[in-house]
Design a protein around this motif. Structure first.
Motif, PDB file in Angstrom:
ATOM      1  N   GLN A 157       8.687  18.957  -5.297  1.00 49.24           N
ATOM      2  CA  GLN A 157       9.318  18.954  -6.617  1.00 49.24           C
ATOM      3  C   GLN A 157      10.276  20.139  -6.672  1.00 49.24           C
ATOM      4  OE1 GLN A 157       7.179  18.329 -10.488  1.00 49.24           O
ATOM      5  NE2 GLN A 157       7.401  20.544 -10.603  1.00 49.24           N
ATOM      6  N   TYR A 158      11.478  19.895  -7.152  1.00 53.99           N
ATOM      7  CA  TYR A 158      12.399  20.993  -7.422  1.00 53.99           C
ATOM      8  C   TYR A 158      12.496  21.145  -8.928  1.00 53.99           C
ATOM      9  CZ  TYR A 158      16.060  24.380  -6.952  1.00 53.99           C
ATOM     10  OH  TYR A 158      16.760  25.560  -7.003  1.00 53.99           O
ATOM     11  N   SER A 159      12.392  22.375  -9.402  1.00 56.63           N
ATOM     12  CA  SER A 159      12.458  22.657 -10.835  1.00 56.63           C
ATOM     13  C   SER A 159      13.642  23.568 -11.117  1.00 56.63           C
ATOM     14  CB  SER A 159      11.172  23.328 -11.309  1.00 56.63           C
ATOM     15  OG  SER A 159      10.074  22.463 -11.118  1.00 56.63           O
ATOM     16  N   PHE A 160      14.455  23.175 -12.085  1.00 58.51           N
ATOM     17  CA  PHE A 160      15.584  23.970 -12.550  1.00 58.51           C
ATOM     18  C   PHE A 160      15.158  24.674 -13.834  1.00 58.51           C
ATOM     19  CE2 PHE A 160      17.278  20.262 -10.381  1.00 58.51           C
ATOM     20  CZ  PHE A 160      18.259  20.790  -9.569  1.00 58.51           C
ATOM     21  N   ILE A 211       0.804  -1.237   0.000  1.00 56.56           N
ATOM     22  CA  ILE A 211       0.000   0.000   0.000  1.00 56.56           C
ATOM     23  C   ILE A 211       0.831   1.280   0.000  1.00 56.56           C
ATOM     24  CG2 ILE A 211      -2.031  -1.025   1.066  1.00 56.56           C
ATOM     25  CD1 ILE A 211      -1.145   0.231   3.720  1.00 56.56           C
ATOM     26  N   PHE A 212       2.162   1.193   0.105  1.00 56.74           N
ATOM     27  CA  PHE A 212       3.009   2.379   0.128  1.00 56.74           C
ATOM     28  C   PHE A 212       4.089   2.289  -0.927  1.00 56.74           C
ATOM     29  CE2 PHE A 212       1.556   2.074   4.590  1.00 56.74           C
ATOM     30  CZ  PHE A 212       0.904   3.297   4.668  1.00 56.74           C
ATOM     31  N   GLY A 213       4.581   3.449  -1.345  1.00 54.83           N
ATOM     32  CA  GLY A 213       5.686   3.486  -2.286  1.00 54.83           C
ATOM     33  C   GLY A 213       6.291   4.869  -2.344  1.00 54.83           C
ATOM     34  N   ILE A 214       7.362   4.968  -3.134  1.00 53.22           N
ATOM     35  CA  ILE A 214       8.016   6.248  -3.390  1.00 53.22           C
ATOM     36  C   ILE A 214       8.474   6.225  -4.845  1.00 53.22           C
ATOM     37  CG2 ILE A 214      10.268   5.455  -2.575  1.00 53.22           C
ATOM     38  CD1 ILE A 214      10.635   8.335  -1.444  1.00 53.22           C
ATOM     39  N   GLN A 215       8.370   7.377  -5.504  1.00 52.53           N
ATOM     40  CA  GLN A 215       8.751   7.456  -6.911  1.00 52.53           C
ATOM     41  C   GLN A 215       9.472   8.767  -7.164  1.00 52.53           C
ATOM     42  OE1 GLN A 215       6.097   5.997 -10.053  1.00 52.53           O
ATOM     43  NE2 GLN A 215       6.095   8.093 -10.869  1.00 52.53           N
ATOM     44  N   GLY A 216      10.629   8.689  -7.818  1.00 54.36           N
ATOM     45  CA  GLY A 216      11.369   9.861  -8.248  1.00 54.36           C
ATOM     46  C   GLY A 216      11.294   9.977  -9.757  1.00 54.36           C
ATOM     47  N   HIS A 253      12.271  19.216 -14.159  1.00 54.06           N
ATOM     48  CA  HIS A 253      11.495  18.988 -12.935  1.00 54.06           C
ATOM     49  C   HIS A 253      11.965  17.687 -12.287  1.00 54.06           C
ATOM     50  CE1 HIS A 253       8.725  22.140 -14.088  1.00 54.06           C
ATOM     51  NE2 HIS A 253       8.414  21.506 -15.203  1.00 54.06           N
ATOM     52  N   VAL A 254      12.181  17.722 -10.975  1.00 54.18           N
ATOM     53  CA  VAL A 254      12.607  16.536 -10.230  1.00 54.18           C
ATOM     54  C   VAL A 254      11.674  16.365  -9.025  1.00 54.18           C
ATOM     55  CG1 VAL A 254      14.519  15.384  -9.059  1.00 54.18           C
ATOM     56  CG2 VAL A 254      14.985  16.953 -10.961  1.00 54.18           C
ATOM     57  N   PRO A 255      10.535  15.679  -9.231  1.00 52.89           N
ATOM     58  CA  PRO A 255       9.655  15.402  -8.096  1.00 52.89           C
ATOM     59  C   PRO A 255      10.073  14.124  -7.362  1.00 52.89           C
ATOM     60  CG  PRO A 255       8.581  14.755 -10.134  1.00 52.89           C
ATOM     61  CD  PRO A 255       9.911  15.348 -10.502  1.00 52.89           C
TER      62      PRO A 255
END
Length: 170
Positions: free
Chosen positions: A96-99, A49-54, A76-78
């Motif tokens: 999210q960090y955006s360059f 039920i849980f996860g992480i995605q880059g 964009h790097v979410p």
């Protein structure tokens, strides 16, 4: 005792592309959402039920400032935390960090110095994991950073809606 394969998290790696609908909130900027594009790669790990995605995404943004079109290109790097709502449907939330890679007026004049080089946004959305390794998603990002690099009296925050389709290679 659970089957050993059930104890190993699922790894998702793939490509995605779609459309952006952005605007900048601030003095002089049109409040209408303009169409752009996004595309890139994603890597995630999920369990029951849980996860992480880059992700690493190239995205374009079109904005209108006092009647003049400005075109920006971002990386964009979410980093998104995932919660499974029902089978195949995941809620994604995170920063999210955006360059800023480039910024140009419609006349192709450089406008990069008007914008800060990067900024932070919050992201929330839904992702649907379909058969045949397909992924569909929709998300909203809301700017937490003032992108105005010149004025201390104005605040430019970027808001964006994103629709995408992806293909999971793993």
């Amino acid at each position: 005792m659970p089957h050993p394969a059930k104890l190993v998290p699922k790894v998702d790696f793939g490509i995605k592309f779609g459309g952006n609908y952005d605007n900048i909130n601030g003095n002089g900027w049109s409040n209408t959402y303009q169409t752009g594009y996004n595309g890139g790669i994603f890597l995630g790990v999920r369990e029951h039920i849980f996860g992480i995605q880059g992700e690493a995404l190239i995205g374009s943004g079109r904005y209108i400032f006092n009647g003049v079109t400005v075109k920006n290109l971002y990386l964009h790097v979410p980093v998104l935390f995932q919660i499974r709502l029902v089978p195949r449907l995941w809620l994604q939330v995170g920063p999210q960090y955006s360059f800023l890679l480039s910024s140009k007026y419609a006349s192709n004049d450089n406008a990069t110095n008007y914008f800060k080089p990067g900024g932070v946004s919050g992201v929330a959305g839904l992702q649907l994991l379909l058969p045949l390794h397909l992924t569909l998603g929709a998300r909203y990002s809301f700017g937490l950073t003032d992108w105005d690099n010149l004025s201390k009296n104005n605040t430019w925050t970027i808001r964006a809606m994103q629709l995408y389709v992806g293909f999971r290679l793993l």
